[in-house]
Design a protein around this motif. Sequence first.
Motif, mmCIF file in Angstrom:
data_model
loop_
_atom_site.group_PDB
_atom_site.id
_atom_site.type_symbol
_atom_site.label_atom_id
_atom_site.label_comp_id
_atom_site.label_asym_id
_atom_site.label_seq_id
_atom_site.Cartn_x
_atom_site.Cartn_y
_atom_site.Cartn_z
ATOM 1 N N ALA A 258 -60.142 1.806 24.747
ATOM 2 C CA ALA A 258 -59.130 0.920 24.170
ATOM 3 C C ALA A 258 -58.744 1.385 22.772
ATOM 4 N N ALA A 259 -59.763 1.783 21.986
ATOM 5 C CA ALA A 259 -59.464 2.269 20.630
ATOM 6 C C ALA A 259 -58.646 3.551 20.686
ATOM 7 N N THR A 260 -59.023 4.447 21.622
ATOM 8 C CA THR A 260 -58.304 5.721 21.733
ATOM 9 C C THR A 260 -56.851 5.503 22.121
ATOM 10 N N ILE A 261 -56.616 4.527 22.998
ATOM 11 C CA ILE A 261 -55.261 4.292 23.485
ATOM 12 C C ILE A 261 -54.459 3.430 22.513
ATOM 13 N N THR A 262 -55.093 2.371 22.011
ATOM 14 C CA THR A 262 -54.334 1.415 21.201
ATOM 15 C C THR A 262 -54.110 1.895 19.773
ATOM 16 N N ARG A 263 -55.027 2.755 19.249
ATOM 17 C CA ARG A 263 -54.831 3.220 17.874
ATOM 18 C C ARG A 263 -53.506 3.956 17.715
ATOM 19 N N PRO A 264 -53.214 4.968 18.582
ATOM 20 C CA PRO A 264 -51.901 5.617 18.447
ATOM 21 C C PRO A 264 -50.736 4.664 18.693
ATOM 22 N N ILE A 265 -50.933 3.700 19.615
ATOM 23 C CA ILE A 265 -49.858 2.749 19.876
ATOM 24 C C ILE A 265 -49.603 1.884 18.654
ATOM 25 N N ARG A 266 -50.700 1.445 17.997
ATOM 26 C CA ARG A 266 -50.532 0.633 16.785
ATOM 27 C C ARG A 266 -49.843 1.435 15.688
ATOM 28 N N ARG A 267 -50.186 2.728 15.601
ATOM 29 C CA ARG A 267 -49.535 3.554 14.579
ATOM 30 C C ARG A 267 -48.058 3.748 14.895
ATOM 31 N N LEU A 268 -47.753 3.935 16.190
ATOM 32 C CA LEU A 268 -46.345 4.024 16.570
ATOM 33 C C LEU A 268 -45.606 2.730 16.247
ATOM 34 N N GLN A 269 -46.289 1.611 16.496
ATOM 35 C CA GLN A 269 -45.685 0.313 16.203
ATOM 36 C C GLN A 269 -45.434 0.171 14.704
ATOM 37 N N ALA A 270 -46.419 0.615 13.889
ATOM 38 C CA ALA A 270 -46.249 0.545 12.440
ATOM 39 C C ALA A 270 -45.101 1.436 11.974
ATOM 40 N N THR A 271 -44.982 2.618 12.605
ATOM 41 C CA THR A 271 -43.893 3.527 12.234
ATOM 42 C C THR A 271 -42.537 2.920 12.573
ATOM 43 N N THR A 272 -42.429 2.338 13.768
ATOM 44 C CA THR A 272 -41.160 1.718 14.143
ATOM 45 C C THR A 272 -40.830 0.541 13.229
ATOM 46 N N ALA A 273 -41.870 -0.190 12.793
ATOM 47 C CA ALA A 273 -41.634 -1.303 11.863
ATOM 48 C C ALA A 273 -41.108 -0.781 10.528
ATOM 49 N N GLN A 274 -41.676 0.360 10.062
ATOM 50 C CA GLN A 274 -41.189 0.955 8.813
ATOM 51 C C GLN A 274 -39.740 1.405 8.956
ATOM 52 N N LEU A 275 -39.435 2.030 10.094
ATOM 53 C CA LEU A 275 -38.053 2.465 10.314
ATOM 54 C C LEU A 275 -37.116 1.265 10.371
ATOM 55 N N ALA A 276 -37.567 0.203 11.043
ATOM 56 C CA ALA A 276 -36.727 -0.991 11.151
ATOM 57 C C ALA A 276 -36.483 -1.637 9.788
ATOM 58 N N SER A 277 -37.450 -1.491 8.874
ATOM 59 C CA SER A 277 -37.292 -2.076 7.541
ATOM 60 C C SER A 277 -36.448 -1.203 6.618
#
Length: 465
Positions: free
Chosen positions: A183-202
């Motif tokens: 779960a950590a291996t899969i969700t960590r990159p997903i969370r980082r992608l989510q954070a990146t998209t949030a930065q782009l959206a802002s």
Amino acid sequence: MAVLVALTALVLLVQDVPLALYLRSIESNRIITELQRDAFVIAGRSEAALADGRAQNNPALTAMLMGYSKAEGADVIVVDSKGVLVAASDPATNVGQQVQSQPEIRSALGGDTASGEQDASAESKAVLYVAVPVLSGVKTLGAVRLTYPTSELDNRVNERVRGLMVVAGLTLLAAIAVAFLLAATITRPIRRLQATTAQLASGDLTARATTDEGAPELRKLGRDLNTMSDRLNSLIEAQQSFAGDASHQLRTPLTALRLRLDQAAEALVTSPDAAAEPLDAARAETERLQHVIDGLLRLARAEGEQQELVAIDLADVATERFAIWQPLAEEQGIRLELAAPQSALILAVPEAPEQILDNYLDNALSVSSEGSSVIVTIVQSTGIDAGTTTMLVTDSGPGLSAEARTRAFDRFWSVREDNAGTGLGLAIVRHLAAASGASVELRESVSGGVEAVATFRQAVGTSSS
């Protein structure tokens, strides 16, 4: 994660319950086998006492049975050929009673071996039993019966089941640990992608996704997101640059246009005939304004578009554009020449070679004097430079300094002092060449003029002639 843990628990349950039942069956058979072996050993030791009729209340036989019972936990009785109980390991057992009615005793006295499990009743507890005959040759002297409590069997099985449960528990804990890691291996990159998209959206267009961790699909998603971010950033920068350039470049012609119109308005009041000159000047400023706007739009399109490279015959392009520009060159008294092979396939974005050649020819004709020549040459490289095709436009004009040849591709830079040009033509050339994977430069020609160069990659199947 919960699904993996639940699946592991289900697998363990489906596996361990039948395994526990199987273990009980195996243990039961093992105990019966051991009891049969021991029963035959006891039968052999009882043979002499039964043969001479001294088995009943025989101290040695009784001691042997009690010793075995104490060591193995099984009750033992010995009966004679008439079914009379003559010896027992349990002192409370009534010696001399008739037990031939019991099925296992009757079967053993008949010369057969009997074994099985006897359920608990009001008088006795549940036991495993084995009954074997005591033989002397072919004669049956009696029988030996061993009974073993099923509670002891259950204890043995439960002990092994507890071991299985410990292993199952450890397996489940391992599954939980693996689930957390996965779960950590899969969700960590997903969370980082989510954070990146949030930065782009802002509005933070510098945010980029990590592409060196996670599953291949997530890495590709990160690369695609970064490509999109780069593209979005370049489009916004181009838009901002266009707005800034437009405001800067339009200020001067608009000011001049307003001044000319003010002069024309004043002239109309005092002398209407005198208004013709400022109106003509205003018309010229309007045309210059239109040229600037057209140049800005072409540059914005060149910077903003991303098109696929296609195979284009540069020789055909040069021949077509030569035919269009030749009348203008003749009108100016300039000799326009073309040297090109029959075919020269290159890779470029659509219409890029035409626009590049048009800009080169426009600049060359604008600086060439009457009686001079402008030469268009298409050269396909060979040897170590094989794989490229070069287009050259050579004039005999006054030429440019090395610094001017370098700065000529900057937007709004112009060597002309008459403000006739917009300073955008070669900037457009540079962006079209970059989009086509080509390179452009200005060199000094042999005559001292300018040699404008554009080098393209050859397309597959290129042939020179």
